[in-house]
Design a protein around this motif. Sequence first.
Motif, PDB file in Angstrom:
ATOM      1  N   LEU A   1      43.793  36.059  67.939  1.00  0.00           N
ATOM      2  CA  LEU A   1      44.662  37.000  68.631  1.00  0.00           C
ATOM      3  C   LEU A   1      45.741  36.222  69.363  1.00  0.00           C
ATOM      4  CD1 LEU A   1      41.913  39.350  70.055  1.00  0.00           C
ATOM      5  CD2 LEU A   1      43.667  40.012  68.405  1.00  0.00           C
ATOM      6  N   VAL A   2      46.968  36.703  69.261  1.00  0.00           N
ATOM      7  CA  VAL A   2      48.116  36.012  69.842  1.00  0.00           C
ATOM      8  C   VAL A   2      48.935  37.013  70.637  1.00  0.00           C
ATOM      9  CG1 VAL A   2      50.153  34.603  69.359  1.00  0.00           C
ATOM     10  CG2 VAL A   2      48.180  34.502  67.811  1.00  0.00           C
ATOM     11  N   ASP A   3      49.276  36.672  71.869  1.00  0.00           N
ATOM     12  CA  ASP A   3      50.203  37.501  72.640  1.00  0.00           C
ATOM     13  C   ASP A   3      51.607  37.258  72.090  1.00  0.00           C
ATOM     14  OD1 ASP A   3      48.284  38.640  74.317  1.00  0.00           O
ATOM     15  OD2 ASP A   3      48.314  36.882  75.638  1.00  0.00           O
TER      16      ASP A   3
ATOM     17  N   PHE B   1      55.639  41.852  71.617  1.00  0.00           N
ATOM     18  CA  PHE B   1      55.550  43.280  71.300  1.00  0.00           C
ATOM     19  C   PHE B   1      54.138  43.820  71.468  1.00  0.00           C
ATOM     20  CE2 PHE B   1      55.451  40.867  67.256  1.00  0.00           C
ATOM     21  CZ  PHE B   1      54.145  41.114  66.861  1.00  0.00           C
ATOM     22  N   GLY B   2      53.148  42.925  71.616  1.00  0.00           N
ATOM     23  CA  GLY B   2      51.756  43.327  71.742  1.00  0.00           C
ATOM     24  C   GLY B   2      50.844  42.197  71.316  1.00  0.00           C
ATOM     25  N   ARG B   3      49.597  42.530  71.008  1.00  0.00           N
ATOM     26  CA  ARG B   3      48.631  41.524  70.570  1.00  0.00           C
ATOM     27  C   ARG B   3      48.600  41.491  69.048  1.00  0.00           C
ATOM     28  NH1 ARG B   3      43.196  40.459  73.442  1.00  0.00           N
ATOM     29  NH2 ARG B   3      44.027  38.350  73.373  1.00  0.00           N
ATOM     30  N   LEU B   4      48.902  40.320  68.523  1.00  0.00           N
ATOM     31  CA  LEU B   4      48.976  40.116  67.083  1.00  0.00           C
ATOM     32  C   LEU B   4      47.692  39.470  66.587  1.00  0.00           C
ATOM     33  CD1 LEU B   4      50.611  39.883  64.385  1.00  0.00           C
ATOM     34  CD2 LEU B   4      51.429  37.666  65.230  1.00  0.00           C
TER      35      LEU B   4
ATOM     36  N   ALA C   1      48.643  40.390  60.928  1.00  0.00           N
ATOM     37  CA  ALA C   1      49.461  39.639  59.981  1.00  0.00           C
ATOM     38  C   ALA C   1      48.524  38.944  59.006  1.00  0.00           C
ATOM     39  CB  ALA C   1      50.326  38.611  60.711  1.00  0.00           C
ATOM     40  N   LEU C   2      48.765  39.152  57.706  1.00  0.00           N
ATOM     41  CA  LEU C   2      47.840  38.660  56.689  1.00  0.00           C
ATOM     42  C   LEU C   2      48.602  37.925  55.577  1.00  0.00           C
ATOM     43  CD1 LEU C   2      44.771  38.728  56.049  1.00  0.00           C
ATOM     44  CD2 LEU C   2      45.237  40.742  54.643  1.00  0.00           C
ATOM     45  N   PRO C   3      48.810  36.619  55.718  1.00  0.00           N
ATOM     46  CA  PRO C   3      49.339  35.838  54.604  1.00  0.00           C
ATOM     47  C   PRO C   3      48.270  35.700  53.525  1.00  0.00           C
ATOM     48  CG  PRO C   3      49.600  34.680  56.715  1.00  0.00           C
ATOM     49  CD  PRO C   3      48.637  35.802  56.935  1.00  0.00           C
TER      50      PRO C   3
END
Length: 273
Positions: A141-143, A146-149, A175-177
């Motif tokens: 999880l990354v801040d 725009f929100g938590r990614l 996000a899904l590479p």
Amino acid sequence: MTEGRAGVMGMLTVAAVSPTIRIGDLDGNLARIVRGIQDAAGCGAGLIVFPELATSGYVFADRAEAESLALTRDDERWDAVHAGIPDGVVVVVGYCEAAGADLFNSAAVLNSTARLADYRKAHLWGAESLIFTSGDAAGILVDAGFGRLGVAVCYDNEFPEVPRNLALGGADILALPVNWPLVSRPEGEHPPELIQAMAAARSSRLPTVIADRHGAERDVKWTGGTAIVDEQGWVVEAFRSGLTLAAVSLEVARDKGLPPHNDLFADRRPELY
């Protein structure tokens, strides 16, 4: 929290970018990634996702070739990528990471001035285990402003616990590479990996941005499964000429209620599972 770069009511414009990736052409791949960032940001994207191992290519002849195409987190070539990212935009790009004696199948999370995070793929698929060391976290999880990614890579998402745990941890979007090898399927059906991603998105109200390869690399044909999936699990946009763009609602994704009587998370019975 409301918009990213994208406007009102918690809407975020997202892009999945699938440039031409040539194995062995590290500098050329990086240049094409920068152009992809500029194109997507020019269309208003606040989150831009590239495929798995986008900097290097995927079908390595051997570990030595992978080592020759690896980047460290502090490699100066990342500077050109940062320079291509406008303010307020977050980019997720898959790369082959060198760290000491290990190689990782990683995803970098970047903005114009900072390296926000790096995620190392936890679930290695097929011959990846001959080259890479598995990561020690199943998604991160990354801040992201725009929100938590949430960030995971390819095969990670085929384990339902991964997107679910990210959603339970507060992820607003995933996000899904990926690099999805083409497999046979009934005519008219979605790729099986996309069906799994749609189900995961619906079960957790977790919009998902999938960036896949297209064409072929050595003896592997790619699915071309790039797609943007909304919080209801529907594909709202699929692969279009390298740049796939859509707006998703983070406000709706954050509301786990199912009126009038249910809540996706509060209704869970983990003591029974």
